[in-house]
Design an enzyme around this catalytic site. Structure first.
Site, mmCIF file in Angstrom:
data_model
loop_
_atom_site.group_PDB
_atom_site.id
_atom_site.type_symbol
_atom_site.label_atom_id
_atom_site.label_comp_id
_atom_site.label_asym_id
_atom_site.label_seq_id
_atom_site.Cartn_x
_atom_site.Cartn_y
_atom_site.Cartn_z
ATOM 1 N N HIS A 131 0.838 -1.204 0.000
ATOM 2 C CA HIS A 131 0.000 0.000 0.000
ATOM 3 C C HIS A 131 0.871 1.252 0.000
ATOM 4 O O HIS A 131 0.620 2.202 -0.758
ATOM 5 C CB HIS A 131 -0.907 -0.016 1.235
ATOM 6 C CG HIS A 131 -1.653 1.254 1.464
ATOM 7 N ND1 HIS A 131 -2.966 1.431 1.090
ATOM 8 C CD2 HIS A 131 -1.276 2.431 2.040
ATOM 9 C CE1 HIS A 131 -3.358 2.653 1.413
ATOM 10 N NE2 HIS A 131 -2.349 3.274 2.002
ATOM 11 N N GLU A 132 1.913 1.275 0.825
ATOM 12 C CA GLU A 132 2.778 2.453 0.894
ATOM 13 C C GLU A 132 3.588 2.620 -0.387
ATOM 14 O O GLU A 132 3.824 3.747 -0.836
ATOM 15 C CB GLU A 132 3.704 2.351 2.114
ATOM 16 C CG GLU A 132 2.983 2.281 3.449
ATOM 17 C CD GLU A 132 2.002 3.421 3.665
ATOM 18 O OE1 GLU A 132 2.189 4.509 3.067
ATOM 19 O OE2 GLU A 132 1.034 3.239 4.414
ATOM 20 N N HIS A 135 1.468 4.433 -2.856
ATOM 21 C CA HIS A 135 1.468 5.876 -2.656
ATOM 22 C C HIS A 135 2.681 6.517 -3.326
ATOM 23 O O HIS A 135 2.573 7.576 -3.957
ATOM 24 C CB HIS A 135 1.485 6.209 -1.163
ATOM 25 C CG HIS A 135 0.132 6.215 -0.521
ATOM 26 N ND1 HIS A 135 -0.935 6.910 -1.033
ATOM 27 C CD2 HIS A 135 -0.321 5.624 0.630
ATOM 28 C CE1 HIS A 135 -1.987 6.757 -0.248
ATOM 29 N NE2 HIS A 135 -1.651 5.965 0.756
ATOM 30 N N GLU A 199 -6.294 7.242 -0.837
ATOM 31 C CA GLU A 199 -6.265 5.997 -0.059
ATOM 32 C C GLU A 199 -6.938 4.857 -0.814
ATOM 33 O O GLU A 199 -6.445 3.727 -0.832
ATOM 34 C CB GLU A 199 -6.940 6.197 1.297
ATOM 35 C CG GLU A 199 -6.148 7.053 2.276
ATOM 36 C CD GLU A 199 -4.767 6.517 2.558
ATOM 37 O OE1 GLU A 199 -4.587 5.279 2.632
ATOM 38 O OE2 GLU A 199 -3.841 7.330 2.696
#
Length: 301
Positions: A131-132, A135, A199
């Site tokens: 997930h990071e 980003h 998100e």
């Protein structure tokens, strides 16, 4: 594409707020000055935001030998995502959480808390790291840095309006008071909208990178539950950084929760579960062994 367009529109709204407040403070000249100041702040943030945030959170950089399995996992996921290996940091807090920062994939960092390593399974941690990385891949870290900087400038200018509105004849005392209250509130709402949009995108991309949407969904559930029971002191001291974390790190009793920077965890989990193949079944969680976790100043994770 639709998500990027939404972010562009919201960024334009922040810019319009900056220019509008500048005009109220000093006419057309004030609008230009406000835009130049905001640009200067953004330029400073572009080069220094990652260092500032990591310092605020008390982050400690992990070498490959210190990172152990976590470092190897991050390197494998970065390779799968087709991006450079980010720097890896450990945050000395027991609240499970994580965030990414940096102006581009070549100058980026992923930070995880000690609590994340202690309380999540290996598959769940892999989902969080993915997930990071998403980003970073989407350059959300730069977008959120710019929006936070502009929101701060708008709040400062809103406070100035209380004293300058009457003298310049653009709004009077009432206009100054309204600007002081409404401008920062509007900026906060725009910042929240940008964060929420990013998100959802990072969840979807992160699930594709790790190939385990159920694991990421499980991680979100665990982190969300723990965040309400534990306090992340560095984040509490710097609430503007809350939007960077995978789940809002601010304590449930804080008034900040009324204006959460993240979409509902339940909705995020539902979207991730919809991505999982119908035949996929949950497996018994495997944990990163304490004896083989990353070596930190507090011992092994």
């Amino acid at each position: 594409m639709a998500g990027n367009l939404k972010v562009f529109v919201l960024m334009a709204a922040l810019t319009a707020l900056v220019v509008g407040l500048g005009w109220m403070l000093g006419g057309s000249g004030g609008a230009v000055i406000a835009l130049v100041i905001a640009g200067g702040m953004n330029l400073f943030s572009y080069w220094n935001s990652d260092k500032m945030v990591l310092r605020q959170q008390g982050a400690i950089q992990l070498s490959p030998s210190q990172g152990g399995d976590l470092f190897a996992m991050t390197a494998r996921l970065a390779q799968r995502a087709g991006m450079p290996m980010p720097k890896l940091y450990l945050l000395p807090t027991e609240q499970p959480n994580a965030f990414a920062t940096g102006r581009n994939p070549q100058n980026s960092a992923v930070a995880v808390t000690q609590g994340l390593l202690n309380h999540l399974s290996a598959d769940e941690i892999e989902g969080v790291i993915a997930h990071e990385l998403a980003h970073i891949q989407h350059r959300d870290t730069l977008t959120m840095t710019i929006t936070a900087t502009m929101a701060g400038a708008i709040a400062m200018m809103g406070n100035m309006m209380l004293f300058a509105g009457n003298r310049e004849g653009r709004g009077g005392p009432l206009g100054g008071i309204l600007a002081m209250i409404l401008a920062p509130l509007a900026a906060m709402m725009v910042q929240m909208a940008i964060s929420r949009a990013r998100e959802y995108e990072a969840d979807a991309t992160g699930a594709r990178i790790c190939g385990k949407p159920r694991a990421l969904a499980s991680a979100l559930a665990r982190i969300s539950q723990a965040a309400g029971r534990s306090v992340n002191l560095p984040a509490e001291r710097n609430p503007a950084s809350a939007a960077m974390f995978i789940v809002n790190p601010l304590h449930a009793l804080r008034a900040d929760r009324l204006f959460t920077t993240h979409p509902p965890t339940e909705e995020r989990i539902a979207r991730l579960m919809a991505m999982a193949p119908a035949a996929e079944r949950p497996t018994a969680p495997s944990r990163i062994p304490r004896s083989g976790g990353p070596r930190t100043p507090w011992g092994r994770g």
